[in-house]
Design a protein around this motif. Structure first.
Motif, PDB file in Angstrom:
ATOM      1  N   ILE A  31       0.878  -1.233  -0.125  1.00  0.00           N
ATOM      2  CA  ILE A  31      -0.025   0.198  -0.382  1.00  0.00           C
ATOM      3  C   ILE A  31       1.042   1.618  -0.049  1.00  0.00           C
ATOM      4  N   MET A  32       0.913   1.839  -0.998  1.00  0.00           N
ATOM      5  CA  MET A  32       1.320   3.219  -0.580  1.00  0.00           C
ATOM      6  C   MET A  32       0.701   4.364  -0.074  1.00  0.00           C
ATOM      7  N   GLU A  33       1.505   5.341   0.624  1.00  0.00           N
ATOM      8  CA  GLU A  33       1.180   6.160   1.365  1.00  0.00           C
ATOM      9  C   GLU A  33       1.582   7.230   0.655  1.00  0.00           C
ATOM     10  N   LYS A  34       1.105   8.204   1.192  1.00  0.00           N
ATOM     11  CA  LYS A  34       1.130  10.043   0.608  1.00  0.00           C
ATOM     12  C   LYS A  34       2.469  10.563   2.649  1.00  0.00           C
ATOM     13  N   ILE A  35       2.940  11.633   2.151  1.00  0.00           N
ATOM     14  CA  ILE A  35       4.143  11.016   3.613  1.00  0.00           C
ATOM     15  C   ILE A  35       4.476  12.427   3.462  1.00  0.00           C
ATOM     16  N   ILE A  36       4.896  13.247   4.668  1.00  0.00           N
ATOM     17  CA  ILE A  36       5.507  14.374   5.098  1.00  0.00           C
ATOM     18  C   ILE A  36       6.814  14.475   5.544  1.00  0.00           C
ATOM     19  N   THR A  37       8.001  14.749   5.302  1.00  0.00           N
ATOM     20  CA  THR A  37       8.990  14.295   6.571  1.00  0.00           C
ATOM     21  C   THR A  37       9.769  15.988   6.633  1.00  0.00           C
ATOM     22  N   PRO A  38       9.315  16.814   7.596  1.00  0.00           N
ATOM     23  CA  PRO A  38       9.475  18.312   7.656  1.00  0.00           C
ATOM     24  C   PRO A  38      10.486  18.094   9.270  1.00  0.00           C
ATOM     25  N   GLN A  39      11.293  19.539   8.808  1.00  0.00           N
ATOM     26  CA  GLN A  39      13.072  19.211   9.593  1.00  0.00           C
ATOM     27  C   GLN A  39      12.093  18.961  11.095  1.00  0.00           C
ATOM     28  N   ILE A  40      13.047  18.276  12.071  1.00  0.00           N
ATOM     29  CA  ILE A  40      12.856  18.623  13.081  1.00  0.00           C
ATOM     30  C   ILE A  40      13.046  19.641  14.066  1.00  0.00           C
ATOM     31  N   GLU A  41      11.902  19.985  15.104  1.00  0.00           N
ATOM     32  CA  GLU A  41      12.644  21.500  16.386  1.00  0.00           C
ATOM     33  C   GLU A  41      12.334  21.401  16.945  1.00  0.00           C
TER      34      GLU A  41
END
Ligand SMILES: O=c1ccn([C@H]2C[C@H](O)[C@@H](COP(=O)(O)OP(=O)(O)OP(=O)(O)O)O2)c(=O)[nH]1
Length: 265
Positions: free
Chosen positions: A196-206
């Motif tokens: 299954i493909m899923e959309k993902i966001i990988t923001p920078q960590i703060e």
């Protein structure tokens, strides 16, 4: 001329003629536009087949001489520069025997995966099963491999691990976990898992000291359950339910925050 209220005929005529809707002239370009749209749809389909995953730029700049889409694009659609990307799940076969993943219905979320080897998973044990493919999927996605429900219930197995990174180009393997007391024998071509493909966001960590307060707070593992038996116990004694505990800890946290803030100001 003044309308006579006693003369119903004249009055009626006056109302009807006043309310008569204006005639809307037929739109002269209607057929032309439909034809343009049909041509454009055909052109997009042809580009789709040709491009195989690459992007097609669609824009209206006149200085771009080699922009081949321009002539096909209906004029009223060419407003601003935009990019149309066609998404493909690219599959590379690593063996001659392997099968390409398949979606069984239009609405299926998963692509069924096929094992590319005969393998036995001993009772209460786990093994890695090869599926003979590597994949590349559209940007902004990752994939998961998970059990097919039929296999999970009938074979008493599950698929572990399962996260496929976007930059992974190796062979996808299935971590087959046997929960039963009997060995499970799988043959090449068997399908026990799906991708299954899923959309993902990988923001920078703060890194932060405080997170925003919520009603849930730190409540978890049944904290919202209202049944009596779900009330939390500590050292054999009933203390406060998860919900009350959250509220108390949130109030305390807010109090500390306010104290710190007033100290700093
Ligand atoms: O069930 C799985 C899980 C992972 N992988 C592959 C694809 C994934 O991109 C890679 C790494 O997986 P993950 O990041 O979960 O494992 P890790 O233990 O963190 O390994 P690494 O250090 O290689 O990232 O292994 C599989 O083929 N099947």
């Amino acid at each position: 001329m003044t309308a006579c209220p006693s003369c119903a005929k004249y009055y009626l005529h006056k109302v009807i003629s006043y309310k008569e809707p204006p005639l809307i002239p037929p739109y002269p370009k209607q057929e032309e536009i439909i034809q343009e749209l049909l041509d454009y749809t055909q052109h997009l389909q042809a580009s789709l087949n040709k491009q195989k995953g690459k992007s097609i730029m669609i824009h209206d700049t006149d200085d771009d001489e080699d922009f081949e889409d321009k002539e096909f694009m209906p004029s009223y659609l060419v407003k601003e520069k935009k990019e149309v990307t066609f998404n493909f799940l690219k599959v590379k076969k690593l063996t001659a025997t392997t099968k390409i993943p398949e979606r069984q219905t239009e609405g299926a979320a998963g692509y069924d995966l096929f094992i590319d080897q005969d393998i036995e998973i001993p009772a209460r044990d786990r093994r890695l099963a090869k599926i003979g493919i590597s994949i590349e999927f559209p940007e902004g996605h990752y994939a998961r491999v998970t059990a097919r429900s039929g296999a999970a219930i009938h074979l008493k197995m599950d698929i572990g691990a399962g996260v496929i990174d976007a930059d992974y180009r190796g062979e996808i393997q299935l971590l087959v976990i046997n929960h039963s007391n009997n060995a499970i024998s799988l043959e090449a071509g068997d399908s026990i898992a799906q991708l299954i493909m899923e959309k993902i966001i990988t923001p920078q960590i703060e890194e932060v000291d405080f997170l925003s307060a919520t009603t849930r707070g730190e409540g978890s593992f049944g904290s919202t359950d209202t049944k009596k038996e779900m009330v939390q116990w500590k050292d054999g004694e009933e203390f406060v339910s998860g919900k009350n505990q959250n509220m108390i800890s949130e109030v305390l946290k807010e109090f500390v925050r306010m104290q710190v803030a007033s100290f700093l100001l």
